[in-house]
Design an enzyme around this catalytic site. Structure first.
Site, short mmCIF file in Angstrom:
data_model
loop_
_atom_site.label_atom_id
_atom_site.label_comp_id
_atom_site.label_asym_id
_atom_site.label_seq_id
_atom_site.Cartn_x
_atom_site.Cartn_y
_atom_site.Cartn_z
N ASP A 35 0.84 -1.21 0.00
CA ASP A 35 0.00 0.00 0.00
C ASP A 35 0.87 1.25 0.00
O ASP A 35 2.00 1.23 0.49
CB ASP A 35 -0.92 -0.03 1.24
CG ASP A 35 -2.06 0.96 1.11
OD1 ASP A 35 -2.37 1.40 -0.02
OD2 ASP A 35 -2.64 1.32 2.16
N SER A 80 -6.99 -6.06 -5.90
CA SER A 80 -8.09 -6.68 -5.16
C SER A 80 -9.38 -6.66 -5.97
O SER A 80 -9.50 -5.94 -6.97
CB SER A 80 -8.32 -5.93 -3.84
OG SER A 80 -8.91 -4.67 -4.10
N ASN A 83 -10.47 -3.26 -6.24
CA ASN A 83 -9.69 -2.33 -7.07
C ASN A 83 -10.28 -2.12 -8.47
O ASN A 83 -9.95 -1.14 -9.14
CB ASN A 83 -8.23 -2.79 -7.21
CG ASN A 83 -7.40 -2.60 -5.96
OD1 ASN A 83 -6.43 -3.30 -5.72
ND2 ASN A 83 -7.77 -1.63 -5.12
N SER A 211 -7.94 -5.51 4.77
CA SER A 211 -8.48 -5.19 3.43
C SER A 211 -8.82 -6.44 2.61
O SER A 211 -8.41 -6.55 1.45
CB SER A 211 -7.48 -4.32 2.65
OG SER A 211 -7.24 -3.13 3.33
#
Ligand code: FPP
Length: 266
Positions: A35, A80, A83, A211
């Site tokens: 991240d 992800s 995303n 997450s």
């Protein structure tokens, strides 16, 4: 006093010393939530995509470091299920970077005896990315030095739903009764089937959350959060995360007295 100007390129440093690590007590599986690319770029007045480009270089370095240390499995959370909601241009850039990475790294992966696996729904990726990904997975399938899992279009809840659907189909087909389902059977249906659970999860960028990453597999993982943004994630920070892991007492539900001094991995 003015603060130092942020670096434009990821840190290039003199090789830090790995001798401070207990090589006999390394995590078998390290998973990383990469991240901070966007913030790294913003701090430098650059578009977000430049952060992802710098982040792709950090991926190359981190894979090399993990392999040199002798880590058995490295999982990188690259894209992800959530995303997909990012601006189309950013998604396109990320997919392009991924394709370029896969094309340029194949030889290196083979040389380093690294097997590539994909966690997530490969079918959701653009066709050209899927093609090159499939090719790298096939060509590296026999490698035994390290497993590199790229989590792509990956969400842990999605993975669990897919696992449950498969188990439910087998139940419906009469293969076994629902009451016979065990934790091992669930694990075998996950994208990480056959791999050890992560011992250490590192998150860069300073946020304290998972997450939707490896929720089942993370049950007993040690979590290490660093303020370092992903493009600046260096060998030093990686070693520091491992050193910190090696100082923890992993009890796996037992008492401290029941736990041997060294219980880094199960
Ligand atoms: C999170 O940072 C990062 C991503 C969503 C993508 C990660 C991609 C890479 C590291 C590069 C490409 C990958 C490979 C495998 C070559 P963010 O954008 O959410 O950062 P922010 O929180 O600062 O906005």
């Amino acid at each position: 006093m003015t603060s130092p100007a942020p670096r434009l390129f990821p840190q290039i440093s003199i090789m830090p010393d790995a001798s401070s690590l207990d090589i006999a007590n390394l995590p078998r599986h390290i998973a990383i939530i990469m991240d901070g690319n966007g913030r790294w770029a913003r701090e430098r007045g650059l578009p977000r995509v430049m952060g992802h480009k710098a982040g792709a270089r950090t991926v190359q370095e981190t894979v090399r470091t993990a392999r040199e240390l002798g880590i058995g499995a490295l999982t990188l959370y690259a894209f992800s299920t959530e995303n997909w909601q990012r601006p189309p241009q950013e998604v396109k850039t990320l997919m392009g970077l991924l394709k370029t990475y896969l094309q340029s790294e194949l030889e290196k992966l083979l040389q380093q005896d690294i097997r590539l696996c994909c966690l997530g729904e490969m079918a959701k990726l653009p066709r050209d990315v899927r093609q090159v990904l499939g090719e790298v997975i096939d060509k590296t399938a026999g490698a035994q030095g390290m497993t590199l899992n790229l989590a792509l279009s990956y969400g842990s809840r999605d993975e669990l739903v897919r696992a449950m659907q498969r188990l439910a189909s087998k139940c419906a087909a009469g293969e076994f009764d629902a009451s016979a389902i065990t934790e091992e059977m669930v694990s075998r249906q996950l994208d990480t089937a056959g791999q050890p659970d992560p011992d250490l999860i590192i998150r860069t960028g300073g946020e304290y959350r998972l997450s939707n990453f490896l929720l089942w597999q993370a049950s007993y993982a040690e979590i290490y959060v660093t303020e370092t943004m992903w493009p600046d994630f260096s060998r030093e920070v990686f070693y520091e995360a491992i050193r910190n892991f090696q100082q923890r007492q992993r009890r796996f539900g037992r008492t401290g007295e029941q736990t041997p001094a060294r219980l880094a991995t199960t």
